[in-house]
Motif scaffolding. Structure first.
Motif, short mmCIF file in Angstrom:
data_model
loop_
_atom_site.label_atom_id
_atom_site.label_comp_id
_atom_site.label_asym_id
_atom_site.label_seq_id
_atom_site.Cartn_x
_atom_site.Cartn_y
_atom_site.Cartn_z
N VAL A 1 -22.08 5.98 -8.44
CA VAL A 1 -21.54 6.66 -7.26
C VAL A 1 -21.58 5.69 -6.09
N GLY A 2 -20.83 6.04 -5.04
CA GLY A 2 -20.83 5.20 -3.85
C GLY A 2 -20.48 6.00 -2.62
N PHE A 3 -20.90 5.48 -1.48
CA PHE A 3 -20.51 6.03 -0.18
C PHE A 3 -19.47 5.09 0.41
N VAL A 4 -18.32 5.62 0.79
CA VAL A 4 -17.25 4.76 1.28
C VAL A 4 -16.37 5.51 2.26
N GLY A 5 -15.87 4.82 3.26
CA GLY A 5 -14.97 5.43 4.23
C GLY A 5 -13.65 5.82 3.58
N LYS A 6 -13.09 6.95 4.03
CA LYS A 6 -11.80 7.39 3.51
C LYS A 6 -10.73 6.36 3.77
N ASP A 7 -10.84 5.61 4.86
CA ASP A 7 -9.89 4.56 5.15
C ASP A 7 -9.86 3.51 4.04
N THR A 8 -11.03 3.07 3.62
CA THR A 8 -11.12 2.09 2.53
C THR A 8 -10.64 2.69 1.23
N LEU A 9 -10.98 3.94 0.98
CA LEU A 9 -10.57 4.62 -0.24
C LEU A 9 -9.05 4.68 -0.35
N LEU A 10 -8.38 5.01 0.73
CA LEU A 10 -6.92 5.07 0.72
C LEU A 10 -6.30 3.70 0.53
N ARG B 1 -10.19 7.15 13.41
CA ARG B 1 -8.79 7.57 13.30
C ARG B 1 -7.91 6.35 13.03
N PHE B 2 -6.89 6.55 12.20
CA PHE B 2 -5.82 5.57 12.05
C PHE B 2 -4.73 5.89 13.07
N VAL B 3 -4.25 4.86 13.77
CA VAL B 3 -3.17 5.07 14.72
C VAL B 3 -2.18 3.91 14.66
N VAL B 4 -0.96 4.19 15.16
CA VAL B 4 0.01 3.14 15.45
C VAL B 4 -0.09 2.85 16.95
N ALA B 5 -0.17 1.58 17.32
CA ALA B 5 -0.27 1.22 18.73
C ALA B 5 0.64 0.05 19.04
N MET B 6 1.08 -0.02 20.30
CA MET B 6 2.02 -1.04 20.75
C MET B 6 1.65 -1.50 22.16
N SER C 1 3.68 -9.53 15.77
CA SER C 1 4.20 -8.25 15.29
C SER C 1 4.62 -7.41 16.50
N GLU C 2 5.40 -6.37 16.23
CA GLU C 2 5.80 -5.45 17.29
C GLU C 2 4.77 -4.36 17.54
N MET C 3 3.90 -4.13 16.54
CA MET C 3 2.94 -3.03 16.63
C MET C 3 1.77 -3.31 15.72
N ILE C 4 0.76 -2.45 15.79
CA ILE C 4 -0.37 -2.54 14.87
C ILE C 4 -0.64 -1.16 14.28
N VAL C 5 -1.26 -1.15 13.12
CA VAL C 5 -1.89 0.05 12.57
C VAL C 5 -3.35 -0.29 12.40
N ASP C 6 -4.22 0.46 13.06
CA ASP C 6 -5.63 0.12 13.02
C ASP C 6 -6.47 1.38 13.18
N ILE C 7 -7.78 1.19 12.98
CA ILE C 7 -8.74 2.27 13.14
C ILE C 7 -9.27 2.23 14.57
N VAL C 8 -9.37 3.39 15.19
CA VAL C 8 -9.97 3.48 16.52
C VAL C 8 -11.04 4.57 16.50
N ILE D 1 -2.08 8.70 12.67
CA ILE D 1 -1.75 8.68 11.24
C ILE D 1 -2.66 9.64 10.48
N LEU D 2 -3.96 9.42 10.55
CA LEU D 2 -4.89 10.33 9.86
C LEU D 2 -6.28 10.09 10.40
N GLU D 3 -7.17 11.04 10.10
CA GLU D 3 -8.58 10.93 10.45
C GLU D 3 -9.36 10.59 9.19
#
Length: 219
Positions: A70-79, A97-102, A163-170, A187-189
């Motif tokens: 078993v493991g503990f892992v962030g949903k971000d890494t899992l996806l 949170r995942f977001v698009v930012a510019m 790049s014109e934008m980023i997708v990152d965790i905030v 994008i998602l939590e």
């Protein structure tokens, strides 16, 4: 190794403290487990378990191939890693949170409903640590983007024309503001999840289910 012996993979970094606290609350003695130690494997004989400490992005791989039950892992890494594991429980900590930012001077126009018109971002470049998540989000919008994978300093990419934008965790959005970036789409939590190896989940079902239910009670 005994049938009910568990190998538990925990992530290095900020999630480790919360992970150890959760295990301690359900009666697993983690007193000697510390990232400050040079050890990566910590036997817990009284609990018939051992803890291994890994990079967060590697945990789904360790679990998928059975190096950890078993493991503990962030949903971000899992996806992003998209490994063949069983997701058992949302542990509730490690929220982000995942977001698009510019850059603030290049944000698209607002639509009547108050959201940004993302259509102008079609076929544009997006810098991210999470290319799979980014592509899937824009695919759901009927759009295509060109992901540029970076391992750090994501906020720098649009400022220097990479790049014109980023997708990152905030978490708080402070880093975006400091770099004059504006969130244009959520994008998602994500929170930390308990995952299991598929074979171990069958072979050690009683032990893994007991662990899961105890954790569920404290979430």
């Amino acid at each position: 190794m005994a049938r009910n012996f568990l190998t538990i993979a925990l992530p290095k970094g900020k999630l480790l403290i919360d992970s150890l606290e959760a295990l301690t609350k359900i009666g697993i003695d983690c007193e000697d487990v510390s990232e400050a130690s040079r050890k990566l494997v910590f036997p817990l004989e009284k609990s018939q378990a051992q803890i291994i400490i890994c990079r967060p992005t590697d945990i789904p791989t360790f679990v998928e191939y059975g190096a950890a039950d078993v493991g503990f892992v962030g949903k971000d890494t899992l996806l992003e890693e998209n490994k063949d594991v069983v997701e058992l429980l949302d542990l509730g900590f490690g929220y982000c949170r995942f977001v698009v930012a510019m850059p603030e001077e290049k944000v698209p126009p607002l639509l009547p409903e108050g959201t940004y018109d993302l259509s102008a971002l079609n076929h544009q470049r997006v810098a991210t640590k999470f290319p799979r998540v980014a592509e899937e989000f824009f695919r759901q919008q009927g759009m295509q983007v060109l992901p540029i994978k970076l391992h750090g300093n994501i906020e720098l990419a649009p400022r220097v024309g990479l790049s014109e934008m980023i997708v990152d965790i905030v978490s708080t959005g402070t880093t975006l503001k400091q770099n004059k970036l504006v969130e244009v789409a959520p994008i998602l939590e994500a929170t930390t999840r308990l995952i299991a190896n598929r074979v171990a989940y069958r072979m050690k079902y009683e032990r893994i289910n007991e662990l899961t239910e105890k954790l569920r009670q404290i979430v």
